[in-house]
Design a protein around this motif. Sequence first.
Motif, PDB file in Angstrom:
ATOM      1  N   UNK A  59     -25.938  -3.021  33.258  1.00 35.30           N
ATOM      2  CA  UNK A  59     -25.725  -1.611  32.902  1.00 35.30           C
ATOM      3  C   UNK A  59     -25.609  -1.458  31.393  1.00 35.30           C
ATOM      4  N   UNK A  60     -24.833  -2.356  30.786  1.00 36.55           N
ATOM      5  CA  UNK A  60     -24.689  -2.310  29.332  1.00 36.55           C
ATOM      6  C   UNK A  60     -26.016  -2.570  28.634  1.00 36.55           C
ATOM      7  N   UNK A  85     -21.335  -3.065  18.035  1.00 35.10           N
ATOM      8  CA  UNK A  85     -20.654  -1.860  18.510  1.00 35.10           C
ATOM      9  C   UNK A  85     -20.506  -1.864  20.021  1.00 35.10           C
ATOM     10  N   UNK A  86     -21.528  -2.323  20.712  1.00 31.69           N
ATOM     11  CA  UNK A  86     -21.461  -2.424  22.175  1.00 31.69           C
ATOM     12  C   UNK A  86     -20.382  -3.415  22.590  1.00 31.69           C
ATOM     13  N   UNK A 121     -17.041  -1.833  22.216  1.00 31.99           N
ATOM     14  CA  UNK A 121     -16.799  -0.801  23.222  1.00 31.99           C
ATOM     15  C   UNK A 121     -16.550  -1.431  24.592  1.00 31.99           C
ATOM     16  N   UNK A 122     -17.294  -2.497  24.873  1.00 31.49           N
ATOM     17  CA  UNK A 122     -17.135  -3.187  26.155  1.00 31.49           C
ATOM     18  C   UNK A 122     -15.766  -3.833  26.237  1.00 31.49           C
ATOM     19  N   UNK A 147     -12.941  -1.297  27.185  1.00 31.05           N
ATOM     20  CA  UNK A 147     -12.787  -1.087  28.634  1.00 31.05           C
ATOM     21  C   UNK A 147     -14.093  -1.430  29.317  1.00 31.05           C
ATOM     22  N   UNK A 148     -14.021  -2.228  30.372  1.00 35.44           N
ATOM     23  CA  UNK A 148     -15.251  -2.623  31.048  1.00 35.44           C
ATOM     24  C   UNK A 148     -15.897  -1.450  31.780  1.00 35.44           C
ATOM     25  N   UNK A 149     -17.140  -1.656  32.093  1.00 28.81           N
ATOM     26  CA  UNK A 149     -17.967  -0.614  32.712  1.00 28.81           C
ATOM     27  C   UNK A 149     -17.337  -0.078  33.997  1.00 28.81           C
ATOM     28  N   UNK A 198     -14.528   2.352  33.565  1.00 29.65           N
ATOM     29  CA  UNK A 198     -14.997   3.658  33.099  1.00 29.65           C
ATOM     30  C   UNK A 198     -15.671   4.433  34.232  1.00 29.65           C
ATOM     31  N   UNK A 237     -22.260   2.544  13.854  1.00 28.17           N
ATOM     32  CA  UNK A 237     -22.919   1.779  14.915  1.00 28.17           C
ATOM     33  C   UNK A 237     -22.075   1.831  16.182  1.00 28.17           C
ATOM     34  N   UNK A 238     -20.758   1.711  16.009  1.00 23.86           N
ATOM     35  CA  UNK A 238     -19.861   1.758  17.174  1.00 23.86           C
ATOM     36  C   UNK A 238     -19.912   3.124  17.835  1.00 23.86           C
ATOM     37  N   UNK A 261     -23.072   3.295  19.788  1.00 21.53           N
ATOM     38  CA  UNK A 261     -22.937   2.419  20.963  1.00 21.53           C
ATOM     39  C   UNK A 261     -22.099   3.113  22.035  1.00 21.53           C
ATOM     40  N   UNK A 265     -23.585   4.232  25.550  1.00 18.73           N
ATOM     41  CA  UNK A 265     -23.000   3.590  26.729  1.00 18.73           C
ATOM     42  C   UNK A 265     -22.481   4.649  27.698  1.00 18.73           C
ATOM     43  N   UNK A 281     -23.677   5.479  31.472  1.00 19.85           N
ATOM     44  CA  UNK A 281     -22.671   5.500  32.541  1.00 19.85           C
ATOM     45  C   UNK A 281     -22.750   6.812  33.321  1.00 19.85           C
TER      46      UNK A 281
END
Lengths: 175, 488
Positions: free
Chosen positions: A16-17, A93-94, A97-98, A101-103, A106, B41-42, B45, B49, B53
């Motif tokens: 997903x990520x 950045x990903x 963010x990951x 909190x994991x997918x 969320x 960038x964050x 992202x 994301x 989702x």
Amino acid sequence: MLEHDHFLPHFLAVQSDLRAFIGAAVRDPATREDVFQEVAMILWKKFERYDPAKPFGAWARGIASRKILEDHRMKGRLPESCTPEALEMLSAGFMADEAESPWEARETALNHCLDTLPERSARFIRDRYHVGQPVESMATEAGLSVDALYQTLSRLRRQLRDCVQRRLGLSLESE
Amino acid sequence: MKPDPRSAEFITLIDRWLDQTATVEEAACLWQAVAECPQCAAALAAASRFESLLESTVQERASEGKLMAPVALPSLQEKPRQDLRPWRQGSQTRRWLASAAALILVGLVSVYFWNEAGMERPAVAVHELVGPIQQPPLRLPQAPSNPIKDEVKIADAKSQEPKELLTDHLDRFFLTGVSLDHIPLGLAIGILQGQLNEVNRDAALALDQLRVLVPTGASQRRITFHSGPIPFLKAVRAVAALAGCEVEVSEPQITITIQQSIYPELVKKRVLSDMLAGRLNARGSPSITDPERLAALREDAESLGVKPAVDGGVAISRGQWEALKMLTETRDLLGRLPMPSYAIYAVPSDNQPQTNRVLTAEEVDKERQKMVAARAVPLMTFTPQLASPTNRAPIQFQPYGDTVSLTLNPAYDPEADRRARMGPQPGANPVVASAMPFNKENGEGILISGRHLGVNSLSFGLSAQSPAGDILLILPVTTPSSPPPPAE
């Protein structure tokens, strides 16, 4: 050397990520899916070279970055400023963010937040993200200008993101 | 000047990029910021994301019937095609890289081209063409890593009618087994196609013509399905049914469509044994009176999460019933496969190469004559059982595409007898695979070196033991009769 049997759990955990990462640079959904499929194949082929001491997601994004740049820079689909360095920064950045909190967490929170949307807002989200209706026709149906509808969607996304952040107990300031 | 990632301007810039409304200048500005500013960038992202989702969650909710607004899937179907996923119409060509198993085993990549412009779309919402993605880690004995030719033909492609449909062939073209745990439908179909490509690595089937379409609205529905050897199309039908879908076959295309009912589906009471009504077992008797078939049916039902009651009743959904039907049809098909018996002889290893290998029909003849001359008594005769998730025997028949292979599991450990745990260790691959051409007078055999088994004996759980250092000859002893006619 890693057995290919181990690939699937790794891949499922990050797919997903990975799709989101590719989507950050490749905005056309059909092209994004093509790139995603191709990257999945490359990951599979190169899985033996993956160093399990390092995060699989970062490795996968590195390969995806190269694929995106190879395919899309040459075709002029990306701005010149979308450089390997920019994609590397995006990958970092990903990861941040990951880590926050994991997918799955969320996803659960977002489900709760979607339940709270008023009917009209829920319809906009559904038409856009499930049906894939063009914004232009959505705007006509809703009696709004295209710009106004884009702003509405943007506001709804932000509202949902804030809701998710609150449910996860994350600071809104951290964004 | 360094942009402020929290500013309204920058947030708008991200939104415009994600909405595909950014100008060239705006896009350049955004990516410049991403390259130079980690917070920017964050921010991109996080936004990307979240967008992803949101898309997947909304689709999953819709497919599960958690509708956020008064919408019904039928209404989507009534929409003109141009209202649905317009971006897809702009895509002239979709490319699908495939053949995960080929990637594992022989490093081949199949490339599929699909020109969407000429493709007649089905009426149900939007479909995605699913390409093979990857091979799941099977719990079953793996397919032979070094397959040996002249295997038993379940359905010899060359002897079929020249115009046999690919999809008909796929209805009896065996995958070695399926093991899917809570996998989204789209991915599950991709996995099945990956397995199909592996089995078809000799390219007997023209799989480049095959198209499998999965409805977008159901692609995220998660399914769990386990089975032993099963034909590809039956596996697709079972998996689709469990996801609340139906399968339409229109050569060379398999289209999965959403079943117009509530999902997850409601269960209703049925009599389990009704599934066997009108079917015949391998001996030509009614399956419904065959205790073994009834027990197998219960086992299949339980594998689908259906618990039969004492009175034989089951609470089962339409999809589960359909999947059970596919498992039952597969058992019927397997039951009609001819199963030869084999004799196992232990012979001194003098002058014999210490490698496992297939004995040609001529060698089998010669070895048989030697055994007769020496009045040798076989250690045992046996008929290998078909591979299945529960079959732990060291030698099994493994349906594989159009063939049945006799498969030896190398990790068989005689010590396992004492632990009452026969069979291969997890993840073990067979070292030898061979097959018996059923319709010939003289079939092939196998020569097994004790050295290559890692032990000096090969036990079958009963009594067969070969003296240390000997080799084992496995020779066919019967030519099976023609299989009974199809049950249906």
